[in-house]
Structure formats: structure tokens, C-alpha cells
Write a protein that holds these residues in place. Structure first.
Motif, PDB file in Angstrom:
ATOM      1  N   MET A   1       0.829  -1.207   0.000  1.00  0.00           N
ATOM      2  CA  MET A   1       0.000   0.000   0.000  1.00  0.00           C
ATOM      3  C   MET A   1       0.861   1.254   0.000  1.00  0.00           C
ATOM      4  SD  MET A   1      -3.137   0.890  -0.112  1.00  0.00           S
ATOM      5  CE  MET A   1      -4.164   2.336   0.141  1.00  0.00           C
ATOM      6  N   VAL A   2       1.905   1.261   0.806  1.00  0.00           N
ATOM      7  CA  VAL A   2       2.804   2.410   0.873  1.00  0.00           C
ATOM      8  C   VAL A   2       3.495   2.630  -0.463  1.00  0.00           C
ATOM      9  CG1 VAL A   2       4.842   3.360   1.993  1.00  0.00           C
ATOM     10  CG2 VAL A   2       3.150   2.103   3.347  1.00  0.00           C
ATOM     11  N   ILE A   3       3.879   1.520  -1.108  1.00  0.00           N
ATOM     12  CA  ILE A   3       4.562   1.623  -2.399  1.00  0.00           C
ATOM     13  C   ILE A   3       3.628   2.214  -3.447  1.00  0.00           C
ATOM     14  CG2 ILE A   3       5.636   0.316  -4.267  1.00  0.00           C
ATOM     15  CD1 ILE A   3       6.657  -1.644  -2.194  1.00  0.00           C
ATOM     16  N   VAL A   4       2.368   1.772  -3.436  1.00  0.00           N
ATOM     17  CA  VAL A   4       1.395   2.301  -4.395  1.00  0.00           C
ATOM     18  C   VAL A   4       1.188   3.797  -4.179  1.00  0.00           C
ATOM     19  CG1 VAL A   4      -1.019   2.212  -5.128  1.00  0.00           C
ATOM     20  CG2 VAL A   4       0.225   0.085  -4.655  1.00  0.00           C
ATOM     21  N   PHE A   5       1.053   4.191  -2.908  1.00  0.00           N
ATOM     22  CA  PHE A   5       0.878   5.615  -2.596  1.00  0.00           C
ATOM     23  C   PHE A   5       2.082   6.427  -3.068  1.00  0.00           C
ATOM     24  CE2 PHE A   5       1.560   9.233   0.252  1.00  0.00           C
ATOM     25  CZ  PHE A   5       0.354   9.906   0.110  1.00  0.00           C
ATOM     26  N   ALA A   6       3.284   5.880  -2.839  1.00  0.00           N
ATOM     27  CA  ALA A   6       4.498   6.587  -3.252  1.00  0.00           C
ATOM     28  C   ALA A   6       4.554   6.740  -4.769  1.00  0.00           C
ATOM     29  CB  ALA A   6       5.730   5.846  -2.736  1.00  0.00           C
ATOM     30  N   LEU A   7       4.163   5.688  -5.483  1.00  0.00           N
ATOM     31  CA  LEU A   7       4.187   5.746  -6.949  1.00  0.00           C
ATOM     32  C   LEU A   7       3.176   6.760  -7.473  1.00  0.00           C
ATOM     33  CD1 LEU A   7       4.550   1.961  -7.859  1.00  0.00           C
ATOM     34  CD2 LEU A   7       6.296   3.753  -8.038  1.00  0.00           C
ATOM     35  N   VAL A   8       1.980   6.766  -6.878  1.00  0.00           N
ATOM     36  CA  VAL A   8       0.962   7.737  -7.291  1.00  0.00           C
ATOM     37  C   VAL A   8       1.427   9.161  -6.996  1.00  0.00           C
ATOM     38  CG1 VAL A   8      -1.381   8.567  -6.851  1.00  0.00           C
ATOM     39  CG2 VAL A   8      -0.941   6.108  -7.049  1.00  0.00           C
TER      40      VAL A   8
END
Length: 434
Positions: free
Chosen positions: A1-8
Motif C-alpha cells: 500500500m505504501v509503495i502504491v501511494f508513493a508511486l501515485v
């Protein structure tokens, strides 16, 4: 989830940086002949504008001293709106650019074409082709007198921008003028106060005695560092001028603490309606201390409906908390507000967000009154709002339940509206028995 947020977040940041670089290029680099003051000033304006925007957002969310919030809010939030319309203006210019350049090229080509001179009629009849006579010459050396002056060199033509530079300057000027004009007009509309909109809503269960009952609906006033006491007074005066039977304040009243905004909200004590004024929380109340604001509006004479219902003479009026309250254990509870009511009576529900309509349908509500969307506030924001909300503005039907969404009286962030005029809506209930 953190990785997805960072990518967005990285994607969004990349788009913002690229968009601002393109605005700087079209407005400053392409309109000048080389590195210099104008280009450096462009960097300062754009970077400084975004620094003020970030500062205004951080100051508001962190509870910085209110005077600092006010200092940063006006330039920071106005830049946010101006940057949007500068980008849209530059993008529109890309469509016009090739057409304008082609037109200028054709015009220049037509002016450079020189027609062949026609021979004189007398010479044509004699069969003689006109020729240029040689200039007479004088034998002997050329002499000059002491008083004679050297020939004056021909004047050099004034430097003019190339057609490409000219096109860039015209389009940049047009984009800047359109952006400033749009933001200025949209800001004037907000500061001038909301307009009154009237909507008739028929309810099958409404008795004839309640035909014509008027509910003044106001949402999203957003009192804060920009919109203050004078704006609240305009809202109160506009509502009272409609002479409603009931007033419904459906959330997002404030952006700040009671300590900072209590004086700004004080005019709400002047609201007048035959059956009183009612209030439900919006998501911004939970950013600003919802419990304190519930007590403050109660002190001002409004009646908060926290997952509660009251029986008016001809219909039930219910209210639920905003979904943002779930993080504080104060979310909406439809069962508590509506579970034991007499379903033979008409029911009007106050719920800040339109997405709450699905629960309203399940509980047999006749009419839900909401806000939250601002109608998109800044075009084309209505397209984005439409992705997250079942209805962006106006009246729509969901099964046996009708949903009315107000565009709101104020504005969040920039005190500016484009394509979504602020309003206070007077809902006039109609009985089918009348």
C-alpha cells in the motif's frame, strides 16, 4: 500500500512539474530572445507561487497562528486557481499556434510577391522593347567641393521579432489575460455572495397541509482565513431574505478552530425560520474539531442532528454525521437516525456527502439534501467530482428516493468559482394531494 501511494505521489508530482515547466517555457522562454531578466523572473513567479500555495495548505492544516494563515491564504490559494487556468490557456494555445503561423506565412508570402511591370502602350505599338537607359557619365576625374558632405548611409530597419516570436508573444499574452480574467471574475462572484436558487420537489407522502413548505439549504460555507465574518453575514442575510420555514446547514461550515473562527461564525445566530435552523457535520468539521463546532453552533441557536431525527408537524427531519467521522468513532448511523420511524410519514434527510444516498435509499428516505461537491468549483473540476459522487449538483432520483446536491455558498482553497456558481437553494416541497 505504501509503495502504491508513493508511486501515485511521484506520478502526480511529475505531472505538476512538467506542466509548470511547459507554462514557463511558453510564457517566458519562448517570448524572449535569450537568457535574461524575464526568464529568471518567470522562474521566481512560478516557483514562488507554488511555495505560497504549499505554505497556505500547511499553515491551515497544522493550526499555525491565524494571522499567518490569512497572510498566506490569499496569494497562495489564488495562485492555485491561476496556475490551473494558465496551464489550460497554454494548452489551448497549442491548438491555435500552427493555424496562426500558417496564416502569417501565407500573408507574408503574398506581400513579398512583386508583379511584373507592364510595357508602355506606345512602345508596344512600335515594336520597341523598353530598356533602361544608362546613366550619363562625365569625363574627367570626379571632384568634390570642400562644402560637400559624405553620403548619408541608408537607415537600418528597426529590429522586429520573427514571426515565430510574434506568435509566441500573442499566444502567451492571450493565455495570461484569459487566466487572470477568469480567476478575477470567478473570485468576484464568490466574494459578492451566493445567489438564490429555487427548486420544487414533489413528495408522495407529504400531506396537503405541507404543500409549499420551504427549506433553505446551505452547504460548504467554508469560513476560514479567506472567507470571514462579512461573508457569513451575507449568507445569513440571503437566507433570511427567502423567508424559509426551515433552514438546513448541511456541512463544511468552517476550515479552522472555534478559537480562530468563532467571531466569523457569530452572524449565524441571526438565522431566522419558522421551524428553526438545523446542522449536520461535513468532512471539514472533522479537520477542525467537530465536537467543539457542534457545541458552538448549538450555542448560536442552530440544532445539530448527530445521527438523530425530529418529528416536524408534517414530516420527519433526520440528520447523519459525515463519513469522515468514522475515524473518530463518530461516523454516520442510519439505524439510529431512521430505524424506528413511522414510514408512513415523509422523511427528509440531511447528509453532507452525496455518496450517502445509497444508505438513504435502503432506509426509505424520501429526500436527501447534500453538498460537498461544490459543483466542481473550478471547471473542469466537475468532471473529477463526477467520478467520486453519484450526483455533482441538482436534483436526481434514486429509486423512490430523491437527492438534491447544492453547489454550496462558499469555496474551499481559492475563493474562486468557474462554471459552478455558488448558491443557497430554497427547496419547496410539493404534495401530490394538492
Amino acid at each position: 500500500m505504501v509503495i502504491v501511494f508513493a508511486l501515485v505521489a511521484l506520478l502526480v508530482l511529475s505531472v505538476v512539474v512538467a506542466g509548470n515547466w511547459w507554462v514557463w517555457r511558453r510564457l517566458f522562454r519562448d517570448t524572449t530572445r535569450g537568457p535574461g531578466f524575464v526568464r529568471r523572473a518567470g522562474v521566481v513567479v512560478i516557483a514562488g507561487g507554488w511555495a505560497l500555495t504549499v505554505g497556505a495548505l500547511v499553515a491551515e492544516r497544522s493550526g499555525a497562528p491565524f494571522w499567518l494563515q490569512q497572510v498566506l491564504a490569499w496569494p497562495g490559494f489564488l495562485w492555485l486557481a491561476l496556475a490551473l487556468y494558465l496551464l489550460l490557456g497554454v494548452l489551448a494555445g497549442e491548438l491555435v499556434r500552427p493555424l496562426l503561423r500558417r496564416w502569417l506565412d501565407r500573408r507574408a508570402g503574398a506581400q513579398e510577391t512583386v508583379a511584373e511591370p507592364e510595357p508602355e502602350p506606345e512602345l508596344m505599338s512600335a515594336g520597341v522593347t523598353p530598356a533602361t537607359s544608362p546613366a550619363p557619365t562625365t569625363a574627367g576625374p570626379t571632384t568634390t567641393t570642400p562644402d560637400s558632405a559624405p553620403p548619408t548611409p541608408p537607415e537600418r530597419p528597426l529590429a522586429t521579432p520573427t514571426r515565430r516570436l510574434f506568435v509566441s508573444r500573442v499566444l502567451a499574452g492571450g493565455a495570461a489575460a484569459a487566466a487572470v480574467g477568469t480567476v478575477g471574475y470567478g473570485t468576484y462572484g464568490v466574494l459578492n455572495g451566493p445567489t438564490v436558487k429555487r427548486v420544487t420537489v414533489p413528495l408522495a407522502k407529504l400531506p396537503r397541509a405541507a404543500h409549499g413548505y420551504r427549506i433553505a439549504v446551505v452547504s460548504d460555507i467554508h469560513l476560514g482565513p479567506v472567507l470571514g465574518r462579512s461573508f457569513a453575514q451575507k449568507v445569513v442575510d440571503t437566507i433570511n431574505g427567502t423567508q424559509p420555514d426551515l433552514i438546513a446547514v448541511v456541512g463544511d461550515l468552517v476550515d479552522g478552530s472555534v478559537k480562530d473562527l468563532g467571531p466569523a461564525a457569530a452572524p449565524l445566530a441571526g438565522l431566522r425560520a419558522r421551524h428553526g435552523a438545523y446542522f449536520v457535520t461535513g468532512n471539514h468539521e472533522y479537520f477542525s474539531g467537530a465536537e467543539q463546532w457542534v457545541e458552538e453552533v448549538r450555542r448560536l441557536g442552530l440544532r445539530p442532528l448527530e445521527n438523530a431525527r425530529t418529528e416536524l408537524p408534517h414530516f420527519d427531519l433526520a440528520g447523519v454525521n459525515d463519513v469522515s467521522g468514522e475515524s473518530e468513532g463518530q461516523g454516520p448511523d442510519f439505524g439510529k437516525a431512521l430505524g424506528d420511524r413511522d414510514k408512513a410519514r415523509a422523511c427528509v434527510l440531511l447528509a453532507h456527502q452525496p455518496v450517502q444516498i445509497h444508505d438513504a435509499v435502503d432506509h426509505g428516505v424520501d429526500l436527501q439534501l447534500s453538498g460537498h461537491t461544490h459543483g466542481g468549483q473550478l471547471w473542469p473540476g466537475n468532471l473529477v467530482a463526477g467520478l467520486a459522487n453519484p450526483t455533482v449538483a441538482g436534483l436526481e432520483r434514486y429509486g423512490d428516493t430523491q437527492l438534491y446536491v447544492s453547489r454550496g455558498a462558499g469555496a474551499w482553497g481559492p475563493p474562486t468559482r468557474v462554471g459552478a456558481e455558488s448558491d443557497i437553494t430554497v427547496i419547496e416541497l410539493a404534495s401530490r394531494q394538492a
